[in-house]
Design an enzyme around this catalytic site. Sequence first.
Site, PDB file in Angstrom:
ATOM      1  N   TYR A 143      -0.229  10.122   0.722  1.00 31.55           N
ATOM      2  CA  TYR A 143       0.341  10.648  -0.359  1.00 31.55           C
ATOM      3  C   TYR A 143       0.146  12.055  -0.647  1.00 31.55           C
ATOM      4  CZ  TYR A 143       1.471   5.824  -2.154  1.00 31.55           C
ATOM      5  OH  TYR A 143       1.941   4.566  -2.548  1.00 31.55           O
ATOM      6  N   LYS A 194      -6.541   0.741  10.045  1.00 29.80           N
ATOM      7  CA  LYS A 194      -5.880   0.292  11.391  1.00 29.80           C
ATOM      8  C   LYS A 194      -6.746   1.407  12.321  1.00 29.80           C
ATOM      9  CE  LYS A 194      -1.939  -0.955  12.734  1.00 29.80           C
ATOM     10  NZ  LYS A 194      -2.121  -2.378  13.086  1.00 29.80           N
ATOM     11  N   ASP A 227      -2.599  -4.911   9.121  1.00 31.07           N
ATOM     12  CA  ASP A 227      -1.672  -5.950   9.283  1.00 31.07           C
ATOM     13  C   ASP A 227      -2.198  -7.185   9.364  1.00 31.07           C
ATOM     14  OD1 ASP A 227      -2.987  -5.565  11.507  1.00 31.07           O
ATOM     15  OD2 ASP A 227      -1.469  -5.712  13.071  1.00 31.07           O
ATOM     16  N   ASP A 251      -1.493   0.709  -1.525  1.00 25.18           N
ATOM     17  CA  ASP A 251      -0.301   0.274  -2.437  1.00 25.18           C
ATOM     18  C   ASP A 251       0.468  -0.830  -1.743  1.00 25.18           C
ATOM     19  OD1 ASP A 251       1.908   1.079  -3.908  1.00 25.18           O
ATOM     20  OD2 ASP A 251       3.081   1.634  -1.973  1.00 25.18           O
ATOM     21  N   ASP A 255       0.587  -5.019  -3.762  1.00 26.90           N
ATOM     22  CA  ASP A 255       1.738  -5.572  -4.315  1.00 26.90           C
ATOM     23  C   ASP A 255       1.899  -7.149  -3.820  1.00 26.90           C
ATOM     24  OD1 ASP A 255       3.207  -3.397  -5.490  1.00 26.90           O
ATOM     25  OD2 ASP A 255       5.045  -3.932  -4.544  1.00 26.90           O
TER      26      ASP A 255
HETATM   27  C1  IPM Z   1       1.838   1.967  -7.355  1.00 27.11           C
HETATM   28  C2  IPM Z   1       3.319   2.520  -7.387  1.00 27.11           C
HETATM   29  C3  IPM Z   1       3.347   4.079  -7.289  1.00 27.11           C
HETATM   30  C4  IPM Z   1       2.629   4.371  -5.767  1.00 27.11           C
HETATM   31  C5  IPM Z   1       4.617   4.658  -7.224  1.00 27.11           C
HETATM   32  C6  IPM Z   1       5.550   4.554  -8.500  1.00 27.11           C
HETATM   33  C7  IPM Z   1       4.449   6.080  -6.955  1.00 27.11           C
HETATM   34  O1  IPM Z   1       4.137   2.037  -6.571  1.00 27.11           O
HETATM   35  O2  IPM Z   1       1.350   2.228  -8.437  1.00 27.11           O
HETATM   36  O3  IPM Z   1       1.745   1.309  -6.735  1.00 27.11           O
HETATM   37  O4  IPM Z   1       3.293   4.179  -4.888  1.00 27.11           O
HETATM   38  O5  IPM Z   1       1.513   4.562  -5.962  1.00 27.11           O
HETATM   39 MG    MG Z   2       3.167   0.198  -5.545  1.00 26.12          MG
END
Ligand code: IPM
Ligand code: MG
Length: 371
Positions: A143, A194, A227, A251, A255
């Site tokens: 990032y 990884k 993975d 990240d 999710d």
């Molecule tokens: C998160 C989001 C952010 C990230 C974006 C909005 C920059 O997806 O907080 O998970 O990628 O960190």
């Molecule tokens: Mg995210």
Amino acid sequence: MSSNRTLMVLPGDGVGPEVVKETLRVVDWLGKNKSISFNIKEGLVGGASYDKYGTPLTDETLADSIDSDAILFGAVGGPKYEGVPFEKRPENGLLKLRKEMDLFANLRPAMVFPALVDASSLKPEIISGLDILIVRELTGGIYFAEPRGIEEVNKDTKKGYDTNLYTTPEIERIGRVAFDLARARKGKLTSVEKANVMMSGVLWREVMNTLFDKEGNGIEMSHMYADNCAMQLVRDPKQFDVIVTDNLFGDILSDCAAMLTGSLGMLPSASLGSIDKNTGKRHAMYEPVHGSAPDIAGKGLANPLAELLSLSMLLRYSFEMKEESDLIDNAVSKALESGPRTPDIMAPGREKAGTKDMMDLVIRKLEEITN
Ligand code: IPM
Ligand code: MG
């Protein structure tokens, strides 16, 4: 108890302002019923700030955020900003806050509320009782690391590149946070990278092993490739307790973990800095894991519970208000047992709730529990 703490509120874009507005009703409720008050400051971030000031985060808002005792964040981004130059994109407001305040430790719990077992796309037996915590490194890796860019190779070809870079101290500090959190939970830590293909992953594993030898008492640690971790999360998520991983894998995996619980609309997160040796304070920002959800923004349909649970984490971790935090968690749990629900957690036989109805229900539960 009154307080002179400052709460910085950054609603942002999309559904951010809607869920923040409803969550602040609970802050009001706490003020009236528990005599708790904060100094509340509001600021613009993301697209909202870009529209007004031409930048996703002004120096003033950053300074106010740094001065505050904790930040309650909504969400940033939206299709409207797709053509905006990269550095001015809404997401950069969020990334700048994380970086400037050195919020390196991102805690993303994924818990299945009993009443929501059926909202998951996975079988009930796979996810019922799930309670895991992803600890994501938030200020390093791909990032932020240089070099990165898009350059011309020749007249027909460009190259776009990013760097995934971690140093020993960066890995050690997130590793320590994960050790402490694992120790306070079931004591089981999975470190994810990884190391089979990435040099940053080789170092990550090496540093975690050294740290474990020195400071790992009271916990069990194992390693897993990212993975495989993605696969294990949907195959048998209850094998995990705490997962620690880098910025990008964190990240993606968070999710995935979030969706195990049925809805992204339920998950809070905390981003913490290190403790200042002089003041004993730490910078902290709390935000839902869901984004700005442009498809439902402005319609009053968003689930406000992830934002509310983020407030609960804020009270717990930054303001030492465990009792109030427990009270909110409890009210959310009760609100899910019966009554209307927002579309993301809809179940047969339930009435449809909008953002405000959902919070009305939580506030009714707060009242029932305390009376
Ligand atoms: C998160 C989001 C952010 C990230 C974006 C909005 C920059 O997806 O907080 O998970 O990628 O960190
Ligand atoms: Mg995210």
